[in-house]
Design a protein around this motif. Sequence first.
Motif, PDB file in Angstrom:
ATOM      1  N   ALA A 284      22.642  33.021  46.058  1.00  0.00           N
ATOM      2  CA  ALA A 284      22.295  32.797  44.647  1.00  0.00           C
ATOM      3  C   ALA A 284      22.581  34.042  43.813  1.00  0.00           C
ATOM      4  O   ALA A 284      23.071  33.950  42.679  1.00  0.00           O
ATOM      5  CB  ALA A 284      20.826  32.395  44.523  1.00  0.00           C
ATOM      6  N   VAL A 285      22.290  35.213  44.370  1.00  0.00           N
ATOM      7  CA  VAL A 285      22.569  36.472  43.662  1.00  0.00           C
ATOM      8  C   VAL A 285      24.069  36.635  43.450  1.00  0.00           C
ATOM      9  O   VAL A 285      24.526  37.017  42.360  1.00  0.00           O
ATOM     10  CB  VAL A 285      21.979  37.660  44.452  1.00  0.00           C
ATOM     11  CG1 VAL A 285      22.530  38.986  43.927  1.00  0.00           C
ATOM     12  CG2 VAL A 285      20.458  37.652  44.367  1.00  0.00           C
ATOM     13  N   VAL A 286      24.860  36.335  44.484  1.00  0.00           N
ATOM     14  CA  VAL A 286      26.319  36.456  44.357  1.00  0.00           C
ATOM     15  C   VAL A 286      26.850  35.471  43.319  1.00  0.00           C
ATOM     16  O   VAL A 286      27.739  35.812  42.522  1.00  0.00           O
ATOM     17  CB  VAL A 286      26.997  36.231  45.718  1.00  0.00           C
ATOM     18  CG1 VAL A 286      28.520  36.209  45.575  1.00  0.00           C
ATOM     19  CG2 VAL A 286      26.586  37.318  46.710  1.00  0.00           C
ATOM     20  N   GLY A 292      29.274  37.063  35.928  1.00  0.00           N
ATOM     21  CA  GLY A 292      29.336  38.260  35.112  1.00  0.00           C
ATOM     22  C   GLY A 292      28.003  38.830  34.694  1.00  0.00           C
ATOM     23  O   GLY A 292      27.955  39.694  33.807  1.00  0.00           O
ATOM     24  N   ARG A 293      26.918  38.410  35.305  1.00  0.00           N
ATOM     25  CA  ARG A 293      25.609  38.874  34.895  1.00  0.00           C
ATOM     26  C   ARG A 293      25.242  40.184  35.585  1.00  0.00           C
ATOM     27  O   ARG A 293      25.548  40.390  36.752  1.00  0.00           O
ATOM     28  CB  ARG A 293      24.551  37.810  35.184  1.00  0.00           C
ATOM     29  CG  ARG A 293      24.755  36.549  34.357  1.00  0.00           C
ATOM     30  CD  ARG A 293      23.563  35.603  34.447  1.00  0.00           C
ATOM     31  NE  ARG A 293      23.768  34.500  33.523  1.00  0.00           N
ATOM     32  CZ  ARG A 293      24.309  33.333  33.851  1.00  0.00           C
ATOM     33  NH1 ARG A 293      24.669  33.123  35.117  1.00  0.00           N
ATOM     34  NH2 ARG A 293      24.472  32.389  32.955  1.00  0.00           N
ATOM     35  N   ALA A 294      24.565  41.047  34.850  1.00  0.00           N
ATOM     36  CA  ALA A 294      24.102  42.322  35.383  1.00  0.00           C
ATOM     37  C   ALA A 294      22.884  42.100  36.272  1.00  0.00           C
ATOM     38  O   ALA A 294      22.254  41.043  36.254  1.00  0.00           O
ATOM     39  CB  ALA A 294      23.739  43.267  34.237  1.00  0.00           C
ATOM     40  N   SER A 324      31.110  47.573  47.444  1.00  0.00           N
ATOM     41  CA  SER A 324      30.602  47.559  46.076  1.00  0.00           C
ATOM     42  C   SER A 324      30.644  46.160  45.500  1.00  0.00           C
ATOM     43  O   SER A 324      31.320  45.261  46.044  1.00  0.00           O
ATOM     44  CB  SER A 324      31.444  48.481  45.185  1.00  0.00           C
ATOM     45  OG  SER A 324      32.766  47.971  45.041  1.00  0.00           O
ATOM     46  N   ARG A 325      29.963  45.978  44.411  1.00  0.00           N
ATOM     47  CA  ARG A 325      29.963  44.690  43.712  1.00  0.00           C
ATOM     48  C   ARG A 325      31.375  44.367  43.220  1.00  0.00           C
ATOM     49  O   ARG A 325      31.821  43.220  43.323  1.00  0.00           O
ATOM     50  CB  ARG A 325      28.980  44.739  42.534  1.00  0.00           C
ATOM     51  CG  ARG A 325      29.061  43.535  41.598  1.00  0.00           C
ATOM     52  CD  ARG A 325      27.939  43.542  40.608  1.00  0.00           C
ATOM     53  NE  ARG A 325      28.131  42.532  39.563  1.00  0.00           N
ATOM     54  CZ  ARG A 325      27.164  42.064  38.807  1.00  0.00           C
ATOM     55  NH1 ARG A 325      25.926  42.496  38.972  1.00  0.00           N
ATOM     56  NH2 ARG A 325      27.425  41.160  37.887  1.00  0.00           N
TER      57      ARG A 325
END
Length: 333
Positions: A284-286, A292-294, A324-325
Amino acid sequence: MPEVAARADTVAELGGELSRQLSRVVPHDGYLLSGFDPVTGARCFLACENGYDTRARRRMDREDALGRTRGPVAGLLHGPCPAVVLGAGSPQEHPDARRLHDLMGAGVYGSEICVALTRRGVLRGVLVLLRERGARPFSPTETARAAELAPSLALAVGRYVTGRPLRPRPVHLPPGIVIVNSDDEIAGVTSAGREALGGVPPGVYPAGERDPFSFIWHLTYTARRTAAPAVTCAPTPLGWFSLRAEPLEGAMAGDVVVTLQPATAAELLPAIAQWYGISRRERAVVEQALQGRAAKQIARRLDLSPHTVNDHFKAVYRKTGVSSREELIACLA
């Protein structure tokens, strides 16, 4: 046996190494190793050596798509033993193996062990060990040995898929198209399609018997049977590809179009989550990051603390081998 995956750069090398290891306890004359997309259940890679010829494999793929020749494999997920014998002459063979007798009759093989490779209750692959006609059929003891090794084999297949870091999507490659007509002939293929198939090595076959299209038949037959698109995400030396087989309607009914292209995030993330063991919350976080959310926005939307969101990102980085993200997004988006 999982360490075998670390030495394999291709599916063919993986299959060969597993076969060599297994031959010490279950001697055999040939093998077929199939991997399956853990989300869609469609084949996502294939390797075989000293196995059935092209015609027999295609007939088996057609029968498998109909749930016939190796249909019992599905039942192995809920049974006590993840291995069954299929083929002529074995006293303990599965009763649903009758169709396989006819398919084997035209070739040199008379007995096979079919081993289901599962992880966390999901079928990840099938390993088939073959013995030539005239040799003694696989024994109950050999079947039991294969069943005992099934968890290690499944782990090796998983390690092969996940043992290297995710790679950025090969966005420079255009979609490739293959058209299969109603007579199961290749009616057309784009140059991009041929190039993409070249990056999906199907394995090792007898000399002069290489079929560059062998990888797509099972998917094609599945789409034709269901009259709906059949999709799989395949790990290849070029990166993760999406293969989509879709039946045509109207004047070209019976024909199937197979599209090969770098997998999109929507196609790839569910498969990656299964293969790499990414949890529901981590996924869900990915998904939020792909929009594009911080991190703070993700925390508010998922009702998590920013610290927990960062922990989830770190867990995904560790599992997928990225740092990294930005690198993670480049591999998926």
